[in-house]
Design a protein around this motif. Structure first.
Motif, short mmCIF file in Angstrom:
data_model
loop_
_atom_site.label_atom_id
_atom_site.label_comp_id
_atom_site.label_asym_id
_atom_site.label_seq_id
_atom_site.Cartn_x
_atom_site.Cartn_y
_atom_site.Cartn_z
N GLN A 116 0.93 -1.29 -0.09
CA GLN A 116 -0.12 -0.10 -0.06
C GLN A 116 0.87 1.22 0.06
N CYS A 117 1.29 1.75 1.24
CA CYS A 117 2.37 2.77 1.11
C CYS A 117 3.83 2.37 0.53
N CYS B 292 7.66 -0.88 3.47
CA CYS B 292 7.97 -2.06 3.69
C CYS B 292 8.60 -2.91 2.55
N CYS C 138 4.73 -5.01 8.36
CA CYS C 138 4.01 -4.11 7.26
C CYS C 138 3.05 -3.52 7.95
N CYS D 228 0.74 -1.61 6.94
CA CYS D 228 -0.35 -1.48 5.99
C CYS D 228 -1.13 -2.94 6.16
S1 FES Z 1 2.64 -1.41 2.51
FE1 FES Z 1 2.85 -0.20 3.93
S2 FES Z 1 4.03 -0.77 5.45
FE2 FES Z 1 4.04 -2.38 4.06
#
Ligand code: FES
Ligand code: FES
Length: 214
Positions: free
Chosen positions: A156-157, A160, A192, A194
Protein backbone atom coordinates in the motif's frame (compact mmCIF):
# COMPACT_ATOMS: atom_id res chain seq x y z
CA UNK A 1 -8.21 37.80 39.83
CA UNK A 2 -9.98 41.10 40.45
CA UNK A 3 -9.91 44.27 38.42
CA UNK A 4 -6.56 45.93 38.13
CA UNK A 5 -4.84 42.60 38.24
CA UNK A 6 -5.04 42.30 41.98
CA UNK A 7 -4.95 38.87 43.38
CA UNK A 8 -7.66 37.83 45.76
CA UNK A 9 -5.56 35.15 47.25
CA UNK A 10 -6.50 33.98 50.74
CA UNK A 11 -3.01 34.78 51.84
CA UNK A 12 -3.80 38.47 51.48
CA UNK A 13 -0.43 39.10 49.97
CA UNK A 14 -2.10 40.93 47.13
CA UNK A 15 0.31 39.53 44.56
CA UNK A 16 -0.71 40.57 41.11
CA UNK A 17 0.09 38.85 37.88
CA UNK A 18 2.74 41.35 36.82
CA UNK A 19 4.52 41.17 40.15
CA UNK A 20 4.33 37.42 40.10
CA UNK A 21 5.93 37.18 36.68
CA UNK A 22 8.58 39.70 37.63
CA UNK A 23 9.27 37.68 40.71
CA UNK A 24 9.61 34.54 38.66
CA UNK A 25 12.07 36.32 36.42
CA UNK A 26 14.08 37.47 39.37
CA UNK A 27 13.94 33.98 40.77
CA UNK A 28 15.29 32.49 37.62
CA UNK A 29 18.10 34.98 37.42
CA UNK A 30 18.74 34.43 41.07
CA UNK A 31 18.97 30.72 40.56
CA UNK A 32 21.30 31.18 37.67
CA UNK A 33 23.48 33.50 39.69
CA UNK A 34 23.44 31.12 42.61
CA UNK A 35 24.42 28.23 40.41
CA UNK A 36 27.26 30.19 38.93
CA UNK A 37 28.33 31.49 42.30
CA UNK A 38 28.27 28.14 44.03
CA UNK A 39 29.10 25.87 41.21
CA UNK A 40 30.34 27.94 38.29
CA UNK A 41 34.08 28.10 38.57
CA UNK A 42 34.61 24.84 40.42
CA UNK A 43 32.25 22.94 38.14
CA UNK A 44 34.00 24.21 35.08
CA UNK A 45 37.34 23.08 36.44
CA UNK A 46 36.18 19.69 37.59
CA UNK A 47 34.01 18.72 34.66
CA UNK A 48 36.11 17.16 31.93
CA UNK A 49 35.58 19.20 28.83
CA UNK A 50 36.40 17.45 25.61
CA UNK A 51 39.37 19.15 24.10
CA UNK A 52 39.41 19.86 20.44
CA UNK A 53 41.86 17.01 20.15
CA UNK A 54 39.72 14.48 22.01
CA UNK A 55 36.76 15.44 19.85
CA UNK A 56 38.65 14.45 16.72
CA UNK A 57 37.09 11.37 15.24
CA UNK A 58 39.14 8.70 13.61
CA UNK A 59 37.60 8.15 10.23
CA UNK A 60 37.76 4.81 8.51
CA UNK A 61 37.84 4.05 4.83
CA UNK A 62 35.39 1.33 3.97
CA UNK A 63 35.36 -0.40 0.63
CA UNK A 64 32.42 -2.48 -0.47
CA UNK A 65 30.83 -3.77 -3.62
CA UNK A 66 27.17 -2.87 -3.93
CA UNK A 67 25.10 -4.28 -6.78
CA UNK A 68 28.31 -5.13 -8.59
CA UNK A 69 29.81 -1.65 -8.27
CA UNK A 70 32.77 -0.93 -6.03
CA UNK A 71 32.55 1.95 -3.58
CA UNK A 72 35.03 3.47 -1.17
CA UNK A 73 33.72 5.80 1.53
CA UNK A 74 35.06 7.60 4.58
CA UNK A 75 32.95 6.88 7.62
CA UNK A 76 32.91 7.44 11.34
CA UNK A 77 33.14 4.17 13.27
CA UNK A 78 29.55 4.63 14.46
CA UNK A 79 28.10 5.09 10.97
CA UNK A 80 25.55 2.50 9.97
CA UNK A 81 25.57 0.69 6.68
CA UNK A 82 22.08 2.07 6.01
CA UNK A 83 23.36 5.61 6.40
CA UNK A 84 26.17 4.99 3.94
CA UNK A 85 23.89 3.35 1.41
CA UNK A 86 21.22 6.02 1.57
CA UNK A 87 22.97 9.24 2.45
CA UNK A 88 26.46 8.83 1.02
CA UNK A 89 25.76 6.67 -2.01
CA UNK A 90 22.25 7.80 -2.84
CA UNK A 91 20.79 4.30 -2.95
CA UNK A 92 17.54 5.17 -1.24
CA UNK A 93 15.65 1.95 -1.90
CA UNK A 94 16.42 0.53 1.54
CA UNK A 95 14.22 2.47 3.92
CA UNK A 96 14.87 3.80 7.38
CA UNK A 97 11.60 3.14 9.18
CA UNK A 98 12.32 2.09 12.75
CA UNK A 99 16.09 2.47 12.67
CA UNK A 100 16.48 -0.09 15.43
CA UNK A 101 16.20 -3.56 13.99
CA UNK A 102 12.49 -4.11 14.31
CA UNK A 103 10.84 -3.68 10.92
CA UNK A 104 13.15 -4.99 8.20
CA UNK A 105 12.54 -2.10 5.81
CA UNK A 106 16.30 -1.54 5.56
CA UNK A 107 17.15 -5.14 4.68
CA UNK A 108 20.02 -5.79 2.29
CA UNK A 109 21.90 -8.95 1.38
CA UNK A 110 25.44 -8.86 2.74
CA UNK A 111 27.78 -11.67 1.72
CA UNK A 112 24.81 -13.94 1.08
CA UNK A 113 22.89 -13.15 4.26
CA UNK A 114 20.04 -10.76 4.79
CA UNK A 115 20.84 -8.14 7.40
CA UNK A 116 19.17 -5.09 8.84
CA UNK A 117 21.44 -2.39 7.48
CA UNK A 118 20.32 0.01 10.22
CA UNK A 119 21.87 -2.38 12.74
CA UNK A 120 25.05 -3.06 10.80
CA UNK A 121 28.01 -0.76 11.11
CA UNK A 122 29.52 0.33 7.85
CA UNK A 123 32.95 -0.80 9.06
CA UNK A 124 31.54 -4.32 9.47
CA UNK A 125 30.74 -4.30 5.78
CA UNK A 126 34.31 -3.56 4.72
CA UNK A 127 35.15 -5.80 1.78
CA UNK A 128 31.60 -7.14 1.58
CA UNK A 129 29.41 -7.84 -1.40
CA UNK A 130 26.05 -6.25 -0.92
CA UNK A 131 22.80 -6.38 -2.84
CA UNK A 132 20.20 -3.70 -2.27
CA UNK A 133 16.76 -3.46 -3.80
CA UNK A 134 18.31 -1.43 -6.64
CA UNK A 135 20.31 -4.51 -7.58
CA UNK A 136 17.30 -6.74 -8.25
CA UNK A 137 16.14 -5.31 -11.56
CA UNK A 138 18.37 -5.77 -14.57
CA UNK A 139 18.35 -2.62 -16.72
CA UNK A 140 14.68 -2.12 -17.57
CA UNK A 141 13.57 -5.59 -16.52
CA UNK A 142 12.16 -5.99 -13.06
CA UNK A 143 13.08 -9.02 -10.99
CA UNK A 144 10.33 -11.69 -10.92
CA UNK A 145 9.76 -10.89 -7.24
CA UNK A 146 9.14 -7.24 -8.12
CA UNK A 147 6.83 -8.21 -11.00
CA UNK A 148 4.87 -10.49 -8.70
CA UNK A 149 4.50 -7.76 -6.07
CA UNK A 150 2.91 -5.55 -8.71
CA UNK A 151 0.67 -8.32 -10.03
CA UNK A 152 -0.55 -9.21 -6.53
CA UNK A 153 -0.89 -5.62 -5.37
CA UNK A 154 1.29 -6.60 -2.44
CA UNK A 155 1.81 -3.14 -0.96
CA UNK A 156 0.00 0.00 0.00
CA UNK A 157 2.36 2.75 1.18
CA UNK A 158 5.34 0.73 -0.05
CA UNK A 159 7.71 1.56 2.79
CA UNK A 160 8.15 -2.08 3.74
CA UNK A 161 8.26 -3.32 0.15
CA UNK A 162 12.00 -3.09 -0.59
CA UNK A 163 12.75 -5.08 2.54
CA UNK A 164 10.17 -7.75 1.74
CA UNK A 165 11.36 -8.07 -1.83
CA UNK A 166 15.00 -8.41 -0.87
CA UNK A 167 14.17 -11.02 1.75
CA UNK A 168 11.95 -12.96 -0.62
CA UNK A 169 14.56 -12.91 -3.37
CA UNK A 170 17.13 -14.28 -0.94
CA UNK A 171 14.71 -16.90 0.37
CA UNK A 172 13.83 -18.14 -3.12
CA UNK A 173 17.46 -18.13 -4.24
CA UNK A 174 18.29 -20.47 -1.39
CA UNK A 175 15.08 -22.48 -1.43
CA UNK A 176 13.16 -22.19 -4.72
CA UNK A 177 10.17 -24.19 -3.44
CA UNK A 178 9.58 -23.15 0.14
CA UNK A 179 6.52 -24.37 1.98
CA UNK A 180 3.99 -21.95 3.43
CA UNK A 181 5.60 -22.38 6.83
CA UNK A 182 9.04 -21.71 5.42
CA UNK A 183 7.73 -18.61 3.68
CA UNK A 184 6.13 -17.30 6.87
CA UNK A 185 9.30 -17.97 8.80
CA UNK A 186 11.42 -16.34 6.11
CA UNK A 187 9.30 -13.20 6.14
CA UNK A 188 8.92 -13.03 9.90
CA UNK A 189 11.64 -10.41 10.31
CA UNK A 190 9.72 -7.89 8.24
CA UNK A 191 6.76 -5.81 9.35
CA UNK A 192 4.08 -4.17 7.25
CA UNK A 193 2.03 -1.48 8.95
CA UNK A 194 -0.46 -1.51 6.09
CA UNK A 195 -1.21 -5.19 6.58
CA UNK A 196 -0.24 -6.39 3.11
CA UNK A 197 0.87 -9.75 4.50
CA UNK A 198 -1.69 -11.98 2.69
CA UNK A 199 -0.70 -10.50 -0.66
CA UNK A 200 3.00 -10.82 0.10
CA UNK A 201 2.48 -14.46 0.99
CA UNK A 202 0.53 -14.91 -2.27
CA UNK A 203 3.57 -13.55 -4.12
CA UNK A 204 5.82 -16.03 -2.38
CA UNK A 205 3.47 -18.94 -2.99
CA UNK A 206 3.20 -18.15 -6.67
CA UNK A 207 6.94 -17.84 -7.13
CA UNK A 208 7.42 -21.05 -5.21
CA UNK A 209 5.03 -22.77 -7.61
CA UNK A 210 2.61 -23.33 -4.77
CA UNK A 211 -0.19 -20.98 -5.73
CA UNK A 212 -3.27 -21.85 -3.73
CA UNK A 213 -1.31 -22.72 -0.62
CA UNK A 214 -0.46 -26.10 0.76
S1 FES B 1 2.76 -1.47 2.42
FE1 FES B 1 2.79 0.09 3.94
S2 FES B 1 4.07 -0.71 5.49
FE2 FES B 1 3.81 -2.33 4.12
S1 FES C 1 14.81 0.42 9.66
FE1 FES C 1 16.14 -1.23 10.01
S2 FES C 1 14.93 -2.74 10.95
FE2 FES C 1 13.60 -1.01 10.75
Amino acid sequence: MSEGGKNNSPSGIGLNRRKFLKGMGTGLIGTATLSKGLLGEETEEKTPVASAKSRDITMATVTMTINGKRYSVEVEPRTTLLHVIREKLGLTGAKKVCGRGECGACTVILNGRTVYSCMTLAVEAHGAKITTIEGLAKSDKLHPVQEAFINHDAYQCGFCTPGFEVVLKDLLDKNPRPTLEEIKKGLSGNLCRCGAYPHVVDVALELAGRKGGM
